[in-house]
Scaffold this motif. Structure first.
Motif, PDB file in Angstrom:
ATOM      1  N   LEU A   1       0.826  -1.206   0.000  1.00  0.00           N
ATOM      2  CA  LEU A   1       0.000   0.000   0.000  1.00  0.00           C
ATOM      3  C   LEU A   1       0.863   1.259   0.000  1.00  0.00           C
ATOM      4  N   GLU A   2       1.902   1.276   0.823  1.00  0.00           N
ATOM      5  CA  GLU A   2       2.761   2.462   0.898  1.00  0.00           C
ATOM      6  C   GLU A   2       3.469   2.703  -0.429  1.00  0.00           C
ATOM      7  N   SER A   3       4.002   1.634  -1.045  1.00  0.00           N
ATOM      8  CA  SER A   3       4.717   1.784  -2.316  1.00  0.00           C
ATOM      9  C   SER A   3       3.774   2.189  -3.430  1.00  0.00           C
ATOM     10  N   ALA A   4       2.567   1.592  -3.476  1.00  0.00           N
ATOM     11  CA  ALA A   4       1.608   1.929  -4.528  1.00  0.00           C
ATOM     12  C   ALA A   4       1.151   3.378  -4.403  1.00  0.00           C
ATOM     13  N   ALA A   5       0.893   3.848  -3.170  1.00  0.00           N
ATOM     14  CA  ALA A   5       0.486   5.242  -2.981  1.00  0.00           C
ATOM     15  C   ALA A   5       1.592   6.198  -3.412  1.00  0.00           C
ATOM     16  N   SER A   6       2.827   5.859  -3.100  1.00  0.00           N
ATOM     17  CA  SER A   6       3.955   6.698  -3.521  1.00  0.00           C
ATOM     18  C   SER A   6       4.056   6.747  -5.046  1.00  0.00           C
ATOM     19  N   ALA A   7       3.796   5.600  -5.703  1.00  0.00           N
ATOM     20  CA  ALA A   7       3.841   5.567  -7.166  1.00  0.00           C
ATOM     21  C   ALA A   7       2.741   6.444  -7.770  1.00  0.00           C
ATOM     22  N   VAL A   8       1.531   6.384  -7.212  1.00  0.00           N
ATOM     23  CA  VAL A   8       0.432   7.209  -7.727  1.00  0.00           C
ATOM     24  C   VAL A   8       0.760   8.695  -7.581  1.00  0.00           C
ATOM     25  N   ARG A   9       1.336   9.057  -6.428  1.00  0.00           N
ATOM     26  CA  ARG A   9       1.713  10.463  -6.242  1.00  0.00           C
ATOM     27  C   ARG A   9       2.734  10.894  -7.298  1.00  0.00           C
ATOM     28  N   HIS A  10       3.694  10.001  -7.617  1.00  0.00           N
ATOM     29  CA  HIS A  10       4.707  10.306  -8.631  1.00  0.00           C
ATOM     30  C   HIS A  10       4.054  10.445 -10.004  1.00  0.00           C
ATOM     31  N   TRP A  11       3.140   9.543 -10.345  1.00  0.00           N
ATOM     32  CA  TRP A  11       2.459   9.623 -11.652  1.00  0.00           C
ATOM     33  C   TRP A  11       1.680  10.922 -11.786  1.00  0.00           C
ATOM     34  N   ARG A  12       0.961  11.291 -10.737  1.00  0.00           N
ATOM     35  CA  ARG A  12       0.144  12.510 -10.812  1.00  0.00           C
ATOM     36  C   ARG A  12       1.019  13.757 -10.953  1.00  0.00           C
ATOM     37  N   ASN A  13       2.222  13.730 -10.436  1.00  0.00           N
ATOM     38  CA  ASN A  13       3.113  14.877 -10.547  1.00  0.00           C
ATOM     39  C   ASN A  13       3.886  14.900 -11.854  1.00  0.00           C
ATOM     40  N   ASN A  14       3.844  13.821 -12.639  1.00  0.00           N
ATOM     41  CA  ASN A  14       4.716  13.708 -13.822  1.00  0.00           C
ATOM     42  C   ASN A  14       3.971  13.289 -15.080  1.00  0.00           C
ATOM     43  N   GLY A  15       2.759  13.765 -15.273  1.00  0.00           N
ATOM     44  CA  GLY A  15       2.131  13.577 -16.580  1.00  0.00           C
ATOM     45  C   GLY A  15       0.871  12.755 -16.610  1.00  0.00           C
ATOM     46  N   TRP A  16       0.490  12.104 -15.543  1.00  0.00           N
ATOM     47  CA  TRP A  16      -0.786  11.360 -15.507  1.00  0.00           C
ATOM     48  C   TRP A  16      -1.604  11.944 -14.357  1.00  0.00           C
ATOM     49  N   PRO A  17      -2.316  13.042 -14.565  1.00  0.00           N
ATOM     50  CA  PRO A  17      -2.935  13.789 -13.443  1.00  0.00           C
ATOM     51  C   PRO A  17      -4.013  13.024 -12.713  1.00  0.00           C
ATOM     52  N   ASP A  18      -4.743  12.120 -13.397  1.00  0.00           N
ATOM     53  CA  ASP A  18      -5.797  11.360 -12.714  1.00  0.00           C
ATOM     54  C   ASP A  18      -5.366   9.919 -12.464  1.00  0.00           C
ATOM     55  N   ALA A  19      -4.105   9.745 -12.121  1.00  0.00           N
ATOM     56  CA  ALA A  19      -3.561   8.403 -11.891  1.00  0.00           C
ATOM     57  C   ALA A  19      -4.320   7.682 -10.783  1.00  0.00           C
ATOM     58  N   ARG A  20      -4.417   6.359 -10.971  1.00  0.00           N
ATOM     59  CA  ARG A  20      -5.151   5.529 -10.015  1.00  0.00           C
ATOM     60  C   ARG A  20      -4.488   4.165  -9.951  1.00  0.00           C
ATOM     61  N   VAL A  21      -4.475   3.545  -8.765  1.00  0.00           N
ATOM     62  CA  VAL A  21      -3.831   2.244  -8.602  1.00  0.00           C
ATOM     63  C   VAL A  21      -4.803   1.286  -7.931  1.00  0.00           C
ATOM     64  N   ALA A  22      -4.772   0.030  -8.356  1.00  0.00           N
ATOM     65  CA  ALA A  22      -5.587  -1.028  -7.758  1.00  0.00           C
ATOM     66  C   ALA A  22      -4.662  -1.962  -6.990  1.00  0.00           C
ATOM     67  N   VAL A  23      -5.024  -2.248  -5.735  1.00  0.00           N
ATOM     68  CA  VAL A  23      -4.174  -3.045  -4.837  1.00  0.00           C
ATOM     69  C   VAL A  23      -4.981  -4.226  -4.316  1.00  0.00           C
ATOM     70  N   ASN A  24      -4.398  -5.432  -4.384  1.00  0.00           N
ATOM     71  CA  ASN A  24      -5.029  -6.621  -3.822  1.00  0.00           C
ATOM     72  C   ASN A  24      -4.841  -6.628  -2.305  1.00  0.00           C
ATOM     73  N   ILE A  25      -5.926  -6.926  -1.573  1.00  0.00           N
ATOM     74  CA  ILE A  25      -5.913  -6.909  -0.114  1.00  0.00           C
ATOM     75  C   ILE A  25      -6.138  -8.325   0.398  1.00  0.00           C
ATOM     76  N   SER A  26      -5.363  -8.727   1.408  1.00  0.00           N
ATOM     77  CA  SER A  26      -5.502 -10.057   1.997  1.00  0.00           C
ATOM     78  C   SER A  26      -6.590 -10.032   3.072  1.00  0.00           C
ATOM     79  N   PRO A  27      -7.188 -11.206   3.388  1.00  0.00           N
ATOM     80  CA  PRO A  27      -8.231 -11.235   4.432  1.00  0.00           C
ATOM     81  C   PRO A  27      -7.717 -10.778   5.789  1.00  0.00           C
ATOM     82  N   GLN A  28      -6.451 -11.162   6.163  1.00  0.00           N
ATOM     83  CA  GLN A  28      -5.944 -10.760   7.475  1.00  0.00           C
ATOM     84  C   GLN A  28      -5.873  -9.249   7.602  1.00  0.00           C
TER      85      GLN A  28
END
Length: 841
Positions: A625-652
């Motif tokens: 989650l932390e790495s994906a959020a950091s990547a989205v922030r980078h994308w939005r600052n560098n040419g993909w303004p409406d960047a979005r990421v999908a993350v798989n979540i475990s039951p635990q």
């Protein structure tokens, strides 16, 4: 008491003059407050009400709603009330002393309401202009301005098509002129073109659609030009009055400051100086009084101390003798009454200590007897489980080692059965831990009956039991005995007149075939038990050496995973999800990868199950989650303004109590809106209980999207699509694998996509690897696609480049797919039968 009375009297004598001076100072401060507080409140209320009126008027000019109109009226009433208020404690009216302020306020209110009237006129004129152009456009379209579709061709009268374009251009020019162009009654370019078009085709339009239609069009065209001019005039008038209104508000605020606030402040400074002098005098009196009182108090304390210390010395000496062990020590009474009582209490305490020592010796004898009894009980507890009274792990190991030592010379065999209750946690969760303890006790009793006199049953802890059974002969006898044991638990237990069904999984290891000591046998039986649970629970499994190899491999992978987490050997690759209708990149799915070496990248499917069993998924998912959020922030600052990421979540992670707050803090930490994150959950997770559903509702309320991943993999339930707050459904690759050559598969996929669309759910198809699949999905409407045909999983730095070129890529892929379909259709016409047609919506 005499000493304290002396001290209190000293403070009373010296404190009266100080209190009198302090009272005079407080009266001066109160008089100053009573004089100037009403003026300050009146000025503050007048300034606040004037500012509220200005804000309300300007807000109405921005959005002329009924709510804002009501707020303007309320603010005007408050301003009027403030202007007609009083000050100096209510004795003088504000309007009587400052008549010019009342006049300025009234003029300011009038200017504000004039702006409101102009804004209402502007709104009505703009709405009338929009309705006029809508009528022009509707008549042009109704007469055939957009043409008639015949097959793949569009047939339209040139004059009507030209008229349709003239109407659109005139409407666009009018919209551009409003708020920007200078006010003029002359026609714009679009308006002039509309007039010329009507004039040039007058005779044709008079014949068809007719003179009445032509008359209405000319009348509406003239009305549109006039309305556009009126709107421009109203906008200019509003701008001029807005500037005058702002100047009026500033002048009113300046007048309040110069006529009321500044004179009042000068008077307040004079009164405050007078009050400060009175307070300084009062403090000087207090200091003098305190100094005198302290001197008198010290004198009284010295006398009191001398009267107290000599009896205290006697008590101190007696205490030292008592502490040294002299229980016969006593203190002579005398002195002040309190110290005399203290000496009496000391003597009583010494007597009680003497008696207590004698009682302690008697109690010590009784305690030694109880310790001996308790030691016997602890020895029993050291070898037995307190709940079921069965032997525990310690006694089990001792029993196994003893039997193995006797079995070696005799050549006999020994069977170890490792038992585990299936889904016993459900019993605890539903019926409570107290009821679960009674179930365990009843299970222990049933195991005693099944084991008989020749078997040894022990409880290792939790819901795990072990049965040791000597035997001679073939191993099938042990298997039959174990099957009888498993079958014996298919009959429900009756506890508190309630039938409880509990299944048992059993792993069997045999001495000496599967181990030469207790540790090896239990490890082999545990590996067999693990395999029995993998095969579906409530069954028997006999140990095989391969199981230990599998267990060892799992252990090595688990240890490697722990080291990988500590060493940061995990990376995220991202696979785009693209809308086939627009070609736009919707989001990128974060895919976990393990960099096992420089040349080996391990996909998540090969280690996620082991990580879940080892309890490592919480740490992994937090990092993802932390790495994906950091990547989205980078994308939005560098040419993909409406960047979005999908993350798989475990039951635990999903059922963790702080998951929702962690997501909120993650978005805040990276300055991301909630729609920048989409959480993917499997259908199995959604069937694990109410906690999942409740957390899912909370996530949707937060604004984060949720997707149902791998839909159609075996747990599919249509009711879950209806009752759960989902935003997207991701079709498993197996659902679309055969859509290009299997009519039944195509019909199923098309039906699921239509169902999701009717439920308001977005749809994404996974595993798109062929042009034929892409062509089929493009014909199913607004569908997103993900797969190797579009893009393989890539590192974060290449996603922005893909987003910029996704539209061209999808167009190219669709053209290739259409050309392949056209080639197949040509082949069909030449005599080859197509497997099924592709229907486009």
């Amino acid at each position: 008491m005499l000493g304290f009375a002396f001290v209190i009297g000293a403070f009373a004598v010296t404190g009266v003059p100080a209190l009198r001076g302090m009272r005079h100072a407080m009266e001066d401060v109160a008089r100053t407050q009573q004089l100037f507080e009403p003026i300050a409140l009146g000025v503050h209320d007048l300034a606040e009400s004037s500012a509220s009126f200005d804000r309300a008027v300007l807000a109405y000019l921005q959005a002329d709603s009924e709510v804002n109109r009501t707020e303007v009226t309320a603010a005007a009433a408050r301003l009027s009330q403030s202007m007609n208020g009083t000050f100096d404690g209510g004795s003088i009216a504000l309007a009587e002393r400052f008549p010019s302020l009342l006049s300025r306020g009234a003029d300011h209110q009038s200017a504000g309401f004039r702006l409101l009237d102009l804004q209402d006129q502007l709104r009505r004129a703009t709405e009338h202009l929009d309705r006029t152009y809508a009528a022009l456009d509707r008549r042009a379209v109704g007469a055939g301005g957009t043409g008639i579709v015949v097959g793949d061709n569009v047939i339209a009268r040139p004059s009507l098509a030209e008229l349709k374009r003239a109407v659109e251009l005139s409407r666009s020019d009018a919209a551009s002129a409003l708020g920007h162009a200078p006010v003029t009654s002359e026609a714009t370019g679009g308006e002039a073109l509309l007039r010329r078009t009507l004039e040039a085709n007058r005779e044709e339009f008079a014949r068809s659609p007719g003179r009445a239609w032509l008359g209405l069009m000319e009348e509406d065209a003239a009305r549109a030009i006039n309305l556009r001019w009126q709107v421009q005039k109203l906008e200019a008038a509003i701008e001029a009055d807005r500037a005058a209104f702002a100047a009026s508000g500033a002048a009113l605020a300046a007048a309040v400051h110069s006529e009321i606030e500044a004179p009042a402040w000068r008077d307040f400074i004079d009164e405050a100086a007078h009050a400060r002098t009175a307070v300084d005098n009062a403090f000087l009196g207090v200091e003098t009084a305190v100094f005198k009182a302290v001197l008198l108090a010290l004198l009284g304390l010295a006398i009191t101390a001398w009267a107290i210390t000599w009896p205290v010395r006697r008590l101190t000496a007696g205490t030292r003798r008592l502490a040294a062990g002299d229980l016969a020590a006593r203190v002579r009474r005398g002195g002040a009454s309190e110290l005399d009582e203290l000496a009496q209490a000391f003597n009583h305490m010494a007597s009680e200590l003497d008696r207590s020592e004698q009682a302690l010796r008697a109690y010590q004898t009784q305690l030694e007897q109880r310790v001996e009894e308790r030691t016997l009980q602890l020895r029993h507890l050291a070898d037995h489980d307190p709940l079921t009274n069965l032997p525990n792990r310690r006694q089990l190991f001792q029993h196994l080692n003893d039997h193995i030592a006797r079995a070696d010379p005799a050549g006999s065999q020994l069977a170890v059965m490792f038992l585990d209750l299936d889904n016993f946690k459900t019993v605890n969760d539903c019926l409570g831990h107290e009821f679960g303890d009674r179930v365990l006790a009843e299970i222990g009793e049933r195991l005693r009956q099944i084991a008989g006199d020749g078997g040894f049953i022990a409880r290792l802890g939790g819901d795990e039991f072990t049965l040791v059974l000597p035997f001679s002969g073939d191993s099938w006898q042990v298997e039959r005995r174990a099957e009888q044991l498993v079958a014996g638990f298919r009959r429900p237990l009756t506890i508190d007149r309630r039938d409880v069904s509990v299944g048992v999984s059993c792993g069997v290891a045999i001495y000496p075939e599967h181990g030469r000591d207790a540790t090896e046998l239990l490890r082999a039986a545990d590996a067999a038990l693990f395999r029995a649970k993998e095969l579906g629970r409530n069954r028997l499994c006999v140990h095989d050496p391969v199981m230990l190899v599998d267990a060892s491999n799992r252990f090595r992978v688990e240890q490697s995973l722990r080291k990988a987490i500590e060493g940061g050997d995990f990376v995220l690759h991202y696979q785009p999800q693209v809308c086939l209708r627009t070609g736009r990149l919707l989001s990128a799915e974060a895919l976990l990868r393990w960099r096992r070496s420089d040349s080996e990248i391990v996909p998540a499917s090969e280690f996620v199950q082991i990580a879940e069993q080892a309890g490592l998924m919480l740490d992994l998912n937090e990092w993802v989650l932390e790495s994906a959020a950091s990547a989205v922030r980078h994308w939005r600052n560098n040419g993909w303004p409406d960047a979005r990421v999908a993350v798989n979540i475990s039951p635990q992670q999903f059922v963790a109590g702080n998951f929702l707050s962690d997501i909120a803090r993650l978005l805040t930490r990276h300055a991301l809106p909630p729609d920048a994150l989409e959480l993917e959950l499997t259908e199995y997770m959604l069937q694990t209980g109410a906690v999942i559903v409740e957390t899912l509702h909370s996530i949707r309320m937060l604004g984060v999207a949720t997707a149902l991943d791998d839909f159609g993999t075996g747990y599919s339930s249509l009711t879950s699509l209806e009752r759960l707050p989902l935003s997207r459904v991701k079709l498993d690759r197996r659902l679309i694998a055969d859509v290009d050559h299997n009519p039944r598969a195509a019909a199923i996929a098309r039906s699921i996509i239509a169902l999701c669309r009717n439920l308001g759910l977005a749809t994404t198809a996974e595993g798109v690897e062929r042009h034929e699949q892409l062509d089929f999905l493009a014909g199913c409407g607004d569908v997103a696609a993900q797969g190797y045909l579009i893009c393989r999983p890539a590192e974060a730095r290449s996603i922005v480049d893909f987003a910029n070129g996704s539209t061209a890529l999808i167009s190219s892929l669709l053209r290739v797919a259409e050309s392949k379909r056209a080639l197949r259709q040509d082949t069909d016409r030449s005599g080859v039968i197509s497997r099924f047609p592709v229907h486009r919506k």
